[in-house]
Design a protein around this motif. Sequence first.
Motif, PDB file in Angstrom:
ATOM      1  N   VAL A  50       0.942  -1.215   0.169  1.00 47.57           N
ATOM      2  CA  VAL A  50      -0.061  -0.074  -0.108  1.00 47.57           C
ATOM      3  C   VAL A  50       0.943   1.248   0.072  1.00 47.57           C
ATOM      4  CG1 VAL A  50      -1.658   1.406   1.231  1.00 47.57           C
ATOM      5  CG2 VAL A  50      -1.986  -1.127   1.165  1.00 47.57           C
ATOM      6  N   GLN A  52       1.504   5.472  -0.183  1.00 52.51           N
ATOM      7  CA  GLN A  52       0.887   6.496   0.008  1.00 52.51           C
ATOM      8  C   GLN A  52       1.869   7.677  -0.266  1.00 52.51           C
ATOM      9  OE1 GLN A  52      -1.959   6.859   3.806  1.00 52.51           O
ATOM     10  NE2 GLN A  52      -0.533   5.095   4.049  1.00 52.51           N
ATOM     11  N   ASN A 184      -0.753  12.575   4.505  1.00 56.23           N
ATOM     12  CA  ASN A 184      -1.066  12.166   3.009  1.00 56.23           C
ATOM     13  C   ASN A 184      -1.171  13.080   2.178  1.00 56.23           C
ATOM     14  OD1 ASN A 184      -2.068  10.964   0.650  1.00 56.23           O
ATOM     15  ND2 ASN A 184      -2.721   9.025   2.186  1.00 56.23           N
ATOM     16  N   THR A 189      -3.407   7.170  -2.499  1.00 51.23           N
ATOM     17  CA  THR A 189      -3.059   5.930  -1.949  1.00 51.23           C
ATOM     18  C   THR A 189      -3.337   4.934  -2.955  1.00 51.23           C
ATOM     19  OG1 THR A 189      -3.607   6.384   0.193  1.00 51.23           O
ATOM     20  CG2 THR A 189      -3.863   4.107  -0.167  1.00 51.23           C
ATOM     21  N   GLN A 191      -2.894   0.727  -4.068  1.00 54.65           N
ATOM     22  CA  GLN A 191      -2.628  -0.832  -3.590  1.00 54.65           C
ATOM     23  C   GLN A 191      -1.958  -1.498  -4.787  1.00 54.65           C
ATOM     24  OE1 GLN A 191      -5.448  -3.126  -1.188  1.00 54.65           O
ATOM     25  NE2 GLN A 191      -5.282  -4.713  -2.689  1.00 54.65           N
TER      26      GLN A 191
END
Length: 208
Positions: A50, A52, A184, A189, A191
């Motif tokens: 993941v 960010q 952030n 974000t 994946q």
Amino acid sequence: MYCLASSAFPSSHTTLLRNKLSPLLLRCNRSHQSLRLCRRNFQIRAMRAVIQRVSSSSVTVDGRIVSEIGPGLLVLIGIHESDTDADADYICRKVLNMRLFTNETTGRGWDQNVSSVNKNVSFFSQFTLYGFLKGNKPDFHVAMPPEKAKPFYASLVERFQRAYKPDAVQDGVFGAMMKVNLVNDGPVTMQLDSPQSSKNETKASTES
């Protein structure tokens, strides 16, 4: 087997029967959904990341900051029990080449990767990325066991440092209780899972 029309029963009996069956049918439906979720998680055989985009991030262990970066990427890594160096190579290559940054010269968004803009990367091992619920309790048994995951994770961090530059790649403390602070940027974000086809083929050939 006989099927009786609802008209054969008084309406009050039909309502009572429906009220008794509804909770049972609901439980069956939930069990079916839970089973499908379990099957889906069993089928996942990949390294998971993941990613960010952050303005800053830091990690604290026992009240002490052990890692801190400015603008760049914060990467949470979930290691599956079947992961190999091929998965690590894929994740390393894709993360470092993800175009998540704006080209400051042209103003074009989604145009630059982390190395192009000379930003930092911060890593954290995150076995909970391979958690799924059994009822209400999380289960993490498809994650790589800690005794195997620790050296594998260390080699992954080293792989990133070699592919990018050592001083631009930081990580936390494997297995420690960490407090991660981040801002952030976006928010952005993503994946990413490593390819599973070769693993599934290997598994199929082994089972046959």
